[in-house]
Design a protein around this motif. Sequence first.
Motif, PDB file in Angstrom:
ATOM      1  N   GLU A   1       0.865  -1.178   0.000  1.00 53.46           N
ATOM      2  CA  GLU A   1       0.000   0.000   0.000  1.00 53.46           C
ATOM      3  C   GLU A   1       0.901   1.228   0.000  1.00 53.46           C
ATOM      4  O   GLU A   1       1.764   1.369   0.874  1.00 53.46           O
ATOM      5  CB  GLU A   1      -0.912  -0.005   1.237  1.00 53.46           C
ATOM      6  CG  GLU A   1      -1.970   1.098   1.207  1.00 53.46           C
ATOM      7  CD  GLU A   1      -2.950   0.967   2.356  1.00 53.46           C
ATOM      8  OE1 GLU A   1      -3.364   2.014   2.887  1.00 53.46           O
ATOM      9  OE2 GLU A   1      -3.285  -0.178   2.724  1.00 53.46           O
ATOM     10  N   ALA A   2       0.729   2.064  -1.014  1.00 53.01           N
ATOM     11  CA  ALA A   2       1.565   3.278  -1.171  1.00 53.01           C
ATOM     12  C   ALA A   2       3.048   2.928  -1.171  1.00 53.01           C
ATOM     13  O   ALA A   2       3.880   3.634  -0.599  1.00 53.01           O
ATOM     14  CB  ALA A   2       1.255   4.277  -0.068  1.00 53.01           C
ATOM     15  N   GLY A   3       3.367   1.810  -1.826  1.00 50.02           N
ATOM     16  CA  GLY A   3       4.761   1.415  -1.972  1.00 50.02           C
ATOM     17  C   GLY A   3       5.371   0.738  -0.763  1.00 50.02           C
ATOM     18  O   GLY A   3       6.550   0.361  -0.791  1.00 50.02           O
ATOM     19  N   GLU A   4       4.600   0.548   0.317  1.00 49.15           N
ATOM     20  CA  GLU A   4       5.100  -0.077   1.533  1.00 49.15           C
ATOM     21  C   GLU A   4       4.428  -1.436   1.738  1.00 49.15           C
ATOM     22  O   GLU A   4       3.245  -1.601   1.444  1.00 49.15           O
ATOM     23  CB  GLU A   4       4.834   0.821   2.753  1.00 49.15           C
ATOM     24  CG  GLU A   4       5.526   2.173   2.711  1.00 49.15           C
ATOM     25  CD  GLU A   4       7.028   2.043   2.950  1.00 49.15           C
ATOM     26  OE1 GLU A   4       7.433   1.100   3.662  1.00 49.15           O
ATOM     27  OE2 GLU A   4       7.771   2.879   2.416  1.00 49.15           O
ATOM     28  N   ILE A   5       5.210  -2.384   2.260  1.00 49.53           N
ATOM     29  CA  ILE A   5       4.624  -3.685   2.602  1.00 49.53           C
ATOM     30  C   ILE A   5       3.770  -3.516   3.847  1.00 49.53           C
ATOM     31  O   ILE A   5       4.256  -3.091   4.899  1.00 49.53           O
ATOM     32  CB  ILE A   5       5.714  -4.745   2.865  1.00 49.53           C
ATOM     33  CG1 ILE A   5       6.584  -4.942   1.627  1.00 49.53           C
ATOM     34  CG2 ILE A   5       5.070  -6.071   3.275  1.00 49.53           C
ATOM     35  CD1 ILE A   5       7.774  -5.861   1.868  1.00 49.53           C
ATOM     36  N   THR A   6       2.476  -3.810   3.723  1.00 48.62           N
ATOM     37  CA  THR A   6       1.561  -3.653   4.860  1.00 48.62           C
ATOM     38  C   THR A   6       1.048  -4.984   5.393  1.00 48.62           C
ATOM     39  O   THR A   6       0.543  -5.044   6.521  1.00 48.62           O
ATOM     40  CB  THR A   6       0.347  -2.800   4.443  1.00 48.62           C
ATOM     41  OG1 THR A   6      -0.302  -3.415   3.317  1.00 48.62           O
ATOM     42  CG2 THR A   6       0.784  -1.379   4.062  1.00 48.62           C
ATOM     43  N   ALA A   7       1.161  -6.028   4.583  1.00 48.20           N
ATOM     44  CA  ALA A   7       0.628  -7.332   4.996  1.00 48.20           C
ATOM     45  C   ALA A   7       1.245  -8.417   4.119  1.00 48.20           C
ATOM     46  O   ALA A   7       1.913  -8.137   3.118  1.00 48.20           O
ATOM     47  CB  ALA A   7      -0.896  -7.352   4.884  1.00 48.20           C
ATOM     48  N   THR A   8       1.010  -9.656   4.533  1.00 50.51           N
ATOM     49  CA  THR A   8       1.416 -10.808   3.728  1.00 50.51           C
ATOM     50  C   THR A   8       0.238 -11.757   3.615  1.00 50.51           C
ATOM     51  O   THR A   8      -0.488 -11.975   4.593  1.00 50.51           O
ATOM     52  CB  THR A   8       2.613 -11.543   4.361  1.00 50.51           C
ATOM     53  OG1 THR A   8       3.713 -10.656   4.480  1.00 50.51           O
ATOM     54  CG2 THR A   8       3.030 -12.722   3.499  1.00 50.51           C
ATOM     55  N   ILE A   9       0.062 -12.310   2.440  1.00 44.44           N
ATOM     56  CA  ILE A   9      -0.975 -13.299   2.223  1.00 44.44           C
ATOM     57  C   ILE A   9      -0.316 -14.667   2.084  1.00 44.44           C
ATOM     58  O   ILE A   9       0.711 -14.800   1.414  1.00 44.44           O
ATOM     59  CB  ILE A   9      -1.830 -12.962   0.972  1.00 44.44           C
ATOM     60  CG1 ILE A   9      -2.946 -13.986   0.795  1.00 44.44           C
ATOM     61  CG2 ILE A   9      -0.975 -12.867  -0.285  1.00 44.44           C
ATOM     62  CD1 ILE A   9      -3.976 -13.557  -0.250  1.00 44.44           C
ATOM     63  N   GLU A  10      -0.850 -15.661   2.766  1.00 49.35           N
ATOM     64  CA  GLU A  10      -0.354 -17.030   2.611  1.00 49.35           C
ATOM     65  C   GLU A  10      -1.432 -17.873   1.954  1.00 49.35           C
ATOM     66  O   GLU A  10      -2.592 -17.873   2.372  1.00 49.35           O
ATOM     67  CB  GLU A  10       0.025 -17.659   3.948  1.00 49.35           C
ATOM     68  CG  GLU A  10       0.573 -19.083   3.791  1.00 49.35           C
ATOM     69  CD  GLU A  10       1.123 -19.670   5.070  1.00 49.35           C
ATOM     70  OE1 GLU A  10       0.492 -20.618   5.579  1.00 49.35           O
ATOM     71  OE2 GLU A  10       2.160 -19.180   5.561  1.00 49.35           O
ATOM     72  N   ILE A  11      -1.023 -18.583   0.906  1.00 49.41           N
ATOM     73  CA  ILE A  11      -1.911 -19.511   0.202  1.00 49.41           C
ATOM     74  C   ILE A  11      -1.353 -20.913   0.426  1.00 49.41           C
ATOM     75  O   ILE A  11      -0.154 -21.139   0.240  1.00 49.41           O
ATOM     76  CB  ILE A  11      -1.973 -19.185  -1.301  1.00 49.41           C
ATOM     77  CG1 ILE A  11      -2.426 -17.738  -1.513  1.00 49.41           C
ATOM     78  CG2 ILE A  11      -2.896 -20.155  -2.034  1.00 49.41           C
ATOM     79  CD1 ILE A  11      -2.274 -17.247  -2.934  1.00 49.41           C
ATOM     80  N   PHE A  12      -2.185 -21.844   0.844  1.00 48.77           N
ATOM     81  CA  PHE A  12      -1.682 -23.193   1.087  1.00 48.77           C
ATOM     82  C   PHE A  12      -2.667 -24.244   0.581  1.00 48.77           C
ATOM     83  O   PHE A  12      -3.882 -24.051   0.620  1.00 48.77           O
ATOM     84  CB  PHE A  12      -1.344 -23.416   2.566  1.00 48.77           C
ATOM     85  CG  PHE A  12      -2.482 -23.224   3.534  1.00 48.77           C
ATOM     86  CD1 PHE A  12      -3.184 -24.313   4.029  1.00 48.77           C
ATOM     87  CD2 PHE A  12      -2.831 -21.955   3.974  1.00 48.77           C
ATOM     88  CE1 PHE A  12      -4.217 -24.142   4.936  1.00 48.77           C
ATOM     89  CE2 PHE A  12      -3.862 -21.773   4.879  1.00 48.77           C
ATOM     90  CZ  PHE A  12      -4.563 -22.866   5.361  1.00 48.77           C
ATOM     91  N   THR A  13      -2.094 -25.328   0.071  1.00 47.48           N
ATOM     92  CA  THR A  13      -2.893 -26.436  -0.441  1.00 47.48           C
ATOM     93  C   THR A  13      -2.421 -27.729   0.189  1.00 47.48           C
ATOM     94  O   THR A  13      -1.230 -27.907   0.451  1.00 47.48           O
ATOM     95  CB  THR A  13      -2.773 -26.550  -1.973  1.00 47.48           C
ATOM     96  OG1 THR A  13      -1.383 -26.664  -2.326  1.00 47.48           O
ATOM     97  CG2 THR A  13      -3.361 -25.345  -2.666  1.00 47.48           C
ATOM     98  N   GLU A  14      -3.354 -28.633   0.423  1.00 48.24           N
ATOM     99  CA  GLU A  14      -2.999 -29.940   0.966  1.00 48.24           C
ATOM    100  C   GLU A  14      -2.264 -30.723  -0.111  1.00 48.24           C
ATOM    101  O   GLU A  14      -2.690 -30.767  -1.265  1.00 48.24           O
ATOM    102  CB  GLU A  14      -4.261 -30.679   1.404  1.00 48.24           C
ATOM    103  CG  GLU A  14      -3.997 -31.846   2.316  1.00 48.24           C
ATOM    104  CD  GLU A  14      -5.265 -32.376   2.972  1.00 48.24           C
ATOM    105  OE1 GLU A  14      -5.180 -33.414   3.636  1.00 48.24           O
ATOM    106  OE2 GLU A  14      -6.328 -31.727   2.826  1.00 48.24           O
ATOM    107  N   SER A  15      -1.140 -31.340   0.256  1.00 45.90           N
ATOM    108  CA  SER A  15      -0.302 -31.974  -0.761  1.00 45.90           C
ATOM    109  C   SER A  15      -0.211 -33.484  -0.596  1.00 45.90           C
ATOM    110  O   SER A  15       0.738 -34.098  -1.035  1.00 45.90           O
ATOM    111  CB  SER A  15       1.115 -31.386  -0.730  1.00 45.90           C
ATOM    112  OG  SER A  15       1.697 -31.548   0.552  1.00 45.90           O
TER     113      SER A  15
END
Length: 298
Positions: A106-120
């Motif tokens: 947001e506005a060039g700054e890291i504000t959050a992280t998203i994690e995506i995960f799948t059962e393997s």
Amino acid sequence: MIPKDYELILNSLYEGVYIVDRQRRILFWNQGAKNITGYAAEETLGKFCHDNILNHIDVYGRQLCLDGCPLHETLIDGKTRELNAYLQHKRGHRVPVHLKSIPMYEAGEITATIEIFTESSEPQNEYFRAALSKHELLRDPLTGLPNKRFFDHYINSKMNDFRMLDMPFAVAIVDIDNFDGINKTYGVATSDEILRLLSESYRSSIRLADLIGRWTNDEFVFIFSGVTNEALNSLCEKIRIMSEASTLRANTIREVEIAVSVGASVVRKDDTADKLIRRVTERLKKAKTKGGNCCITR
């Protein structure tokens, strides 16, 4: 933080998705994450990922939430990361997953992280599925795993393949440490839950096994094809780590910690099925006399 339309899209995915802010506080948790982990959004939102809700570990048993968290590292340097790990389900068993952490700006700054995960996890061996679906007498009623009767048929088939085709294999027997003590302290119902818990962890995490079965009251048996002594030791150590990393989570009692002892051997030229099992059993006894929570494969 997330527009309503995007929430609807994310909640329609099979993949698990959650978002954390710079303090690693969980801001969003989708339906896929609930399906894979057992935790609903209301149980996770506002908590921190380093509270060890999912208690991620790698194949060596290292706790990623405390050492090497991909979400934390992505928040620091903005790099997308992917890795394989094992999360802990709400019920306590281990689930193998593929993780991907992606920075949000947001506005060039890291504000959050998203994690995506799948059962393997991989599908169960077709041979077992066909046999178990037709013959309930070959299935352990508590865990749903092949029982000792099934194992007896299968190991004789493996011995024939070894003699005629020189196809090596190995057997490992896993014994739950202090199972009688757990039974006396928490009761039969809790002991049964531990057996079901471990069977789930083994089915999803030990995918190189030809067979995973219930051997006796507090023991499981594994057969691995085409393995060396070195590979067998690594596989048994993985079983031990996955067992130790599985804890029975319940609302009525404190978490019950689990440890196992493992005895194993690769088949030899002069073996019969009985001789091989006797050698594995002797190695299991050695592991128990050493105090448990260890593997003896030679």
